[in-house]
Design a protein around this motif. Structure first.
Motif, PDB file in Angstrom:
ATOM      1  N   ALA A 196       0.829  -1.207   0.000  1.00 51.53           N
ATOM      2  CA  ALA A 196       0.000   0.000   0.000  1.00 51.53           C
ATOM      3  C   ALA A 196       0.862   1.254   0.000  1.00 51.53           C
ATOM      4  O   ALA A 196       0.549   2.237  -0.692  1.00 51.53           O
ATOM      5  CB  ALA A 196      -0.929  -0.001   1.213  1.00 51.53           C
ATOM      6  N   ALA A 197       1.966   1.244   0.750  1.00 51.53           N
ATOM      7  CA  ALA A 197       2.855   2.403   0.798  1.00 51.53           C
ATOM      8  C   ALA A 197       3.500   2.662  -0.559  1.00 51.53           C
ATOM      9  O   ALA A 197       3.587   3.813  -1.006  1.00 51.53           O
ATOM     10  CB  ALA A 197       3.931   2.203   1.862  1.00 51.53           C
ATOM     11  N   VAL A 198       3.934   1.612  -1.234  1.00 50.72           N
ATOM     12  CA  VAL A 198       4.546   1.782  -2.560  1.00 50.72           C
ATOM     13  C   VAL A 198       3.504   2.275  -3.564  1.00 50.72           C
ATOM     14  O   VAL A 198       3.784   3.180  -4.371  1.00 50.72           O
ATOM     15  CB  VAL A 198       5.206   0.463  -3.032  1.00 50.72           C
ATOM     16  N   THR A 199       2.307   1.711  -3.521  1.00 53.44           N
ATOM     17  CA  THR A 199       1.245   2.160  -4.427  1.00 53.44           C
ATOM     18  C   THR A 199       0.904   3.627  -4.179  1.00 53.44           C
ATOM     19  O   THR A 199       0.775   4.422  -5.118  1.00 53.44           O
ATOM     20  CB  THR A 199      -0.012   1.295  -4.242  1.00 53.44           C
ATOM     21  N   PHE A 200       0.767   3.999  -2.914  1.00 48.90           N
ATOM     22  CA  PHE A 200       0.480   5.384  -2.532  1.00 48.90           C
ATOM     23  C   PHE A 200       1.579   6.309  -3.027  1.00 48.90           C
ATOM     24  O   PHE A 200       1.314   7.390  -3.562  1.00 48.90           O
ATOM     25  CB  PHE A 200       0.318   5.450  -1.017  1.00 48.90           C
ATOM     26  N   PHE A 201       2.828   5.885  -2.877  1.00 48.68           N
ATOM     27  CA  PHE A 201       3.959   6.690  -3.321  1.00 48.68           C
ATOM     28  C   PHE A 201       3.936   6.902  -4.835  1.00 48.68           C
ATOM     29  O   PHE A 201       4.110   8.028  -5.314  1.00 48.68           O
ATOM     30  CB  PHE A 201       5.274   6.027  -2.893  1.00 48.68           C
ATOM     31  N   VAL A 202       3.709   5.845  -5.597  1.00 50.77           N
ATOM     32  CA  VAL A 202       3.707   5.957  -7.063  1.00 50.77           C
ATOM     33  C   VAL A 202       2.569   6.862  -7.530  1.00 50.77           C
ATOM     34  O   VAL A 202       2.764   7.748  -8.375  1.00 50.77           O
ATOM     35  CB  VAL A 202       3.624   4.561  -7.718  1.00 50.77           C
ATOM     36  N   VAL A 203       1.387   6.676  -6.975  1.00 45.78           N
ATOM     37  CA  VAL A 203       0.246   7.525  -7.349  1.00 45.78           C
ATOM     38  C   VAL A 203       0.523   8.970  -6.971  1.00 45.78           C
ATOM     39  O   VAL A 203       0.226   9.905  -7.734  1.00 45.78           O
ATOM     40  CB  VAL A 203      -1.051   6.999  -6.685  1.00 45.78           C
ATOM     41  N   SER A 204       1.126   9.181  -5.821  1.00 48.78           N
ATOM     42  CA  SER A 204       1.423  10.544  -5.365  1.00 48.78           C
ATOM     43  C   SER A 204       2.493  11.214  -6.213  1.00 48.78           C
ATOM     44  O   SER A 204       2.428  12.426  -6.445  1.00 48.78           O
ATOM     45  CB  SER A 204       1.851  10.517  -3.906  1.00 48.78           C
ATOM     46  N   VAL A 205       3.468  10.444  -6.676  1.00 51.21           N
ATOM     47  CA  VAL A 205       4.488  11.024  -7.555  1.00 51.21           C
ATOM     48  C   VAL A 205       3.850  11.521  -8.846  1.00 51.21           C
ATOM     49  O   VAL A 205       4.164  12.619  -9.332  1.00 51.21           O
ATOM     50  CB  VAL A 205       5.614   9.996  -7.839  1.00 51.21           C
ATOM     51  N   VAL A 206       2.930  10.739  -9.390  1.00 55.42           N
ATOM     52  CA  VAL A 206       2.229  11.172 -10.609  1.00 55.42           C
ATOM     53  C   VAL A 206       1.402  12.418 -10.319  1.00 55.42           C
ATOM     54  O   VAL A 206       1.422  13.387 -11.096  1.00 55.42           O
ATOM     55  CB  VAL A 206       1.351  10.023 -11.167  1.00 55.42           C
ATOM     56  N   ALA A 207       0.695  12.433  -9.194  1.00 50.57           N
ATOM     57  CA  ALA A 207      -0.122  13.600  -8.843  1.00 50.57           C
ATOM     58  C   ALA A 207       0.740  14.833  -8.613  1.00 50.57           C
ATOM     59  O   ALA A 207       0.378  15.942  -9.034  1.00 50.57           O
ATOM     60  CB  ALA A 207      -0.947  13.294  -7.592  1.00 50.57           C
ATOM     61  N   THR A 208       1.894  14.655  -7.982  1.00 48.75           N
ATOM     62  CA  THR A 208       2.799  15.783  -7.755  1.00 48.75           C
ATOM     63  C   THR A 208       3.338  16.314  -9.071  1.00 48.75           C
ATOM     64  O   THR A 208       3.455  17.534  -9.262  1.00 48.75           O
ATOM     65  CB  THR A 208       3.964  15.358  -6.833  1.00 48.75           C
ATOM     66  N   THR A 209       3.650  15.422  -9.985  1.00 51.12           N
ATOM     67  CA  THR A 209       4.138  15.847 -11.295  1.00 51.12           C
ATOM     68  C   THR A 209       3.092  16.677 -12.032  1.00 51.12           C
ATOM     69  O   THR A 209       3.405  17.730 -12.597  1.00 51.12           O
ATOM     70  CB  THR A 209       4.520  14.615 -12.136  1.00 51.12           C
TER      71      THR A 209
END
Length: 192
Positions: free
Chosen positions: A161-174
């Protein structure tokens, strides 16, 4: 021509209280090493942050880090509401986390410290008066949450869940940074 910038420490008080809570939680966890004391310090800090946000908000709108009429920090009614709600939500999360923390599978000091860091980002988010402060506040709010999601010891689901959250958040931050760059290109200013 020199630009003199002053800092209104009263306007910054809720952010100081939130960041101070994180530092105090870290120190109490290190020096006292009693989970109940660490949670109590985090709870008192969250309650103090909520009270500080409401009191400073009641004093009227305060601005700091200004260049001309544009300010990077605007503490008014909206910011006071956001700051108080974030601090009270932090207090609620601490209350709901009691059984999890007593079970011993989650490190109490790290949990409370990361929660206080996320609270600091939320308090700053409400007072953001420009895009840079807004993005830094969002990152300060979300970065500790990645770790909180995966903090439970021995939980493969938490790590996933942490890795998934991180990947989704990186896309959102971009996408957020792209939007901020486009707004800056069109408006010619970073202030909101």
């Amino acid at each position: 021509m020199s630009l003199v910038q002053s800092v209104d420490n009263l306007a910054m008080l809720p952010a100081y209280l939130a960041a101070g809570t994180a530092v105090l939680v870290l120190l109490f966890d290190l020096l006292v090493a009693r989970p109940a004391v660490t949670v109590a310090v985090a709870a008192l800090g969250a309650a103090g942050t909520a009270a500080g946000a409401a009191l400073v908000g009641a004093a009227g709108e305060r601005r700091t880090f200004c260049v001309g009429a544009d300010c990077s920090w605007v503490w008014g009614g909206r910011a006071a509401l956001v700051g108080a709600v974030i601090a009270l939500l932090t207090l609620g999360v601490l209350a709901l986390s009691g059984p999890l923390l007593r079970a011993g599978r989650t490190p109490v000091g790290e949990y409370c410290f990361l929660l206080a860091c996320a609270m600091t980002g939320g308090v700053v988010l409400g007072a953001a008066g420009d895009l840079i402060t807004l993005i830094v506040a969002l990152e300060t709010l979300t970065l500790p949450l990645y770790v909180l999601v995966g903090l439970r010891r021995g939980s493969l689901a938490g790590a996933e869940a942490a890795v998934t959250f991180f990947v989704v958040s990186v896309v959102a931050t971009t996408v957020t940074l792209l939007g901020a760059a486009l707004l800056y290109a069109v408006a010619g200013t970073l202030h909101l």
